[in-house]
Motif scaffolding. Structure first.
Motif, short mmCIF file in Angstrom:
data_model
loop_
_atom_site.label_atom_id
_atom_site.label_comp_id
_atom_site.label_asym_id
_atom_site.label_seq_id
_atom_site.Cartn_x
_atom_site.Cartn_y
_atom_site.Cartn_z
N ALA A 1 0.85 -1.18 0.00
CA ALA A 1 0.00 0.00 0.00
C ALA A 1 0.89 1.23 0.00
CB ALA A 1 -0.90 -0.01 1.22
N THR A 2 0.51 2.18 -0.78
CA THR A 2 1.30 3.42 -0.80
C THR A 2 0.94 4.24 0.42
OG1 THR A 2 -0.39 4.50 -2.10
CG2 THR A 2 1.40 3.45 -3.32
N PRO A 3 1.94 4.78 1.09
CA PRO A 3 1.65 5.56 2.30
C PRO A 3 0.94 6.87 1.96
CG PRO A 3 4.01 5.48 1.87
CD PRO A 3 3.36 4.63 0.85
N ALA A 4 -0.02 7.20 2.77
CA ALA A 4 -0.76 8.45 2.60
C ALA A 4 0.02 9.58 3.27
CB ALA A 4 -2.14 8.32 3.21
N PRO A 5 -0.22 10.80 2.86
CA PRO A 5 0.46 11.91 3.53
C PRO A 5 -0.01 12.02 4.98
CG PRO A 5 -1.14 12.72 1.93
CD PRO A 5 -1.07 11.24 1.79
N TRP A 6 0.90 11.77 5.91
CA TRP A 6 0.52 11.65 7.31
C TRP A 6 0.13 12.98 7.91
CZ3 TRP A 6 3.19 14.31 10.99
CH2 TRP A 6 4.45 14.78 10.65
N ARG A 7 0.70 14.07 7.46
CA ARG A 7 0.38 15.36 8.08
C ARG A 7 -1.09 15.73 7.81
NH1 ARG A 7 3.47 19.41 10.21
NH2 ARG A 7 5.35 18.40 9.44
N GLY A 8 -1.55 15.53 6.62
CA GLY A 8 -2.93 15.85 6.30
C GLY A 8 -3.90 14.95 7.06
N ARG A 9 -3.59 13.67 7.18
CA ARG A 9 -4.45 12.75 7.94
C ARG A 9 -4.47 13.11 9.42
NH1 ARG A 9 -4.66 6.70 6.64
NH2 ARG A 9 -6.18 6.92 5.01
N ASN A 10 -3.32 13.49 9.95
CA ASN A 10 -3.23 13.83 11.36
C ASN A 10 -4.02 15.10 11.66
OD1 ASN A 10 -2.42 13.54 13.99
ND2 ASN A 10 -0.44 14.52 13.70
N GLU A 11 -3.92 16.08 10.81
CA GLU A 11 -4.64 17.33 11.04
C GLU A 11 -6.14 17.15 10.86
OE1 GLU A 11 -2.80 20.14 8.45
OE2 GLU A 11 -1.02 20.31 9.72
N ALA A 12 -6.56 16.18 10.08
CA ALA A 12 -7.99 15.94 9.87
C ALA A 12 -8.66 15.36 11.11
CB ALA A 12 -8.19 15.00 8.69
#
Length: 93
Positions: free
Chosen positions: A73-84
């Motif tokens: 699985a390609t990693p998702a951008p963690w900063r955007g997921r964390n801020e959401a």
């Protein structure tokens, strides 16, 4: 009168012990003796040793059938997921 009532209670205590013994004996005798009885089952179907006997079809269901691999699985951008998912700061009045 006191001696008479004492005699009744002594006799009832002996009777209680005797009846408790009988109930205890019956409680353990049933399961104990049932282990000595032959297992009798009524065979309503055909003889199990008969090769021509009809049997129910065998079905197969996989225990992992709905499984789909998620790797790689390609990693998702963690900063955007964390801020959401972070709570929004409260506004002061």
């Amino acid at each position: 009168m006191v001696a008479l009532s004492g005699g009744k209670s002594a006799a009832s205590a002996v009777g209680d012990r005797h009846s408790r013994f009988i109930w205890l004996l019956l409680a353990f005798a049933g399961p104990t003796l049932s282990g000595c009885m032959p297992a009798t089952t009524h065979m309503a179907s055909a003889d199990p040793a008969d090769p021509a006997a009809k049997v129910a079809p065998i079905g197969y269901r996989s225990t992992i059938a709905p499984y789909t691999s998620l790797r790689p699985a390609t990693p998702a951008p963690w900063r955007g997921r964390n801020e959401a998912v972070t709570p929004q700061p409260k506004q002061e009045r």
